[in-house]
Write an enzyme that holds these catalytic residues in place. Sequence first.
Site, mmCIF file in Angstrom:
data_model
loop_
_atom_site.group_PDB
_atom_site.id
_atom_site.type_symbol
_atom_site.label_atom_id
_atom_site.label_comp_id
_atom_site.label_asym_id
_atom_site.label_seq_id
_atom_site.Cartn_x
_atom_site.Cartn_y
_atom_site.Cartn_z
ATOM 1 N N HIS A 147 51.849 -18.840 53.530
ATOM 2 C CA HIS A 147 53.341 -19.644 53.944
ATOM 3 C C HIS A 147 52.468 -20.669 53.848
ATOM 4 O O HIS A 147 53.338 -22.067 53.849
ATOM 5 C CB HIS A 147 54.204 -18.602 54.429
ATOM 6 C CG HIS A 147 55.340 -19.486 54.691
ATOM 7 N ND1 HIS A 147 56.286 -19.724 54.944
ATOM 8 C CD2 HIS A 147 55.135 -20.245 55.990
ATOM 9 C CE1 HIS A 147 57.564 -20.860 55.431
ATOM 10 N NE2 HIS A 147 56.495 -21.174 56.139
ATOM 11 N N GLU A 148 52.078 -20.885 55.296
ATOM 12 C CA GLU A 148 51.841 -21.989 56.085
ATOM 13 C C GLU A 148 50.433 -22.763 55.173
ATOM 14 O O GLU A 148 50.619 -24.007 54.974
ATOM 15 C CB GLU A 148 50.681 -21.813 57.697
ATOM 16 C CG GLU A 148 51.622 -21.088 58.414
ATOM 17 C CD GLU A 148 52.770 -21.941 59.024
ATOM 18 O OE1 GLU A 148 52.455 -23.092 58.937
ATOM 19 O OE2 GLU A 148 53.614 -21.073 58.974
ATOM 20 N N HIS A 168 53.141 -25.010 53.097
ATOM 21 C CA HIS A 168 53.281 -26.008 53.028
ATOM 22 C C HIS A 168 51.918 -27.291 53.083
ATOM 23 O O HIS A 168 52.819 -28.276 52.965
ATOM 24 C CB HIS A 168 52.908 -25.746 54.381
ATOM 25 C CG HIS A 168 54.806 -25.371 55.341
ATOM 26 N ND1 HIS A 168 56.270 -25.726 54.645
ATOM 27 C CD2 HIS A 168 54.718 -24.327 56.097
ATOM 28 C CE1 HIS A 168 57.318 -25.188 55.142
ATOM 29 N NE2 HIS A 168 56.042 -24.002 55.993
ATOM 30 N N GLU A 220 60.922 -23.933 54.142
ATOM 31 C CA GLU A 220 60.413 -23.234 54.648
ATOM 32 C C GLU A 220 60.661 -22.109 53.371
ATOM 33 O O GLU A 220 59.966 -21.332 52.958
ATOM 34 C CB GLU A 220 61.523 -22.859 55.383
ATOM 35 C CG GLU A 220 61.263 -23.290 56.744
ATOM 36 C CD GLU A 220 59.718 -23.225 57.196
ATOM 37 O OE1 GLU A 220 59.492 -22.382 57.601
ATOM 38 O OE2 GLU A 220 59.146 -24.150 57.983
#
Length: 263
Positions: free
Chosen positions: A129-130, A133, A190
Amino acid sequence: MYIQFSRLIAISLVALSTLSACATSPTGRPQVLLFSAGDMSQLGAQSFAELKKQEKINLDENINQYVQCVAQAITSRLTPDPKFSKWEVVVFDSKQVNAFALPGGKIGVYQGLLDVASNQDQLATVIGHEIGHVIAQHGNERMSRSQLADAGLQLSNSVLSGNEYQGIAMAGLGLGVQYGILMPYGRTDESEADIIGLRLMAEAGFDPKQSVELWKNMAKASGGNQPPELLSTHPSHSTRIDELQKEIAKLPTTSVRRVNCKM
């Protein structure tokens, strides 16, 4: 009078929206990016260096090998792109349930996350997920939106200058920008990072179904202390879980190699 000010506010926001997007995210969403990749990488590296000075670094060999194993399995899916070929991974000795990735190939994992992400697949969910980004250039996008929002406020201030209702109109416009533009985009970022991260961790050989279990654990860990979704830059846990389940159903069913990271 209210209608006049509403129109002025709308004109200011439309002026911002007419700026053409100069990039497209990995999910096909148009983006406005005002900063170069080099600038963002430099900013990420500087921020990471500062964090390493401020935060205590965990030196436990087993923990570091475990986190490195998960991170490397995911980052290996990004090659041969030279921008994402080398990542520095640091575990911070903190109870925070958190992790982050920065432009320039920097990943930080707080030890407290390992108490909530109970296995390699759940940790891969967060790290993926990070990294999502970074791949989607969300940092650049947020900074660019902030610049444009400031420009819109300045434009409205100029238009309304000298009017007795200027203070009220500016306060309303500031609130509208904060909750009408910046925060919804934050939730979009997100959700997009969730999708990118899910794809990455699945391709790397992790179990994507564990992403749902991870967010169930996050919900328990938060103890219900989450702001209403409308006023949050993050989707609610339930929204996140629903969206992940929909994305998991779209993933290819072909078998992939299994990762074996142990602590």
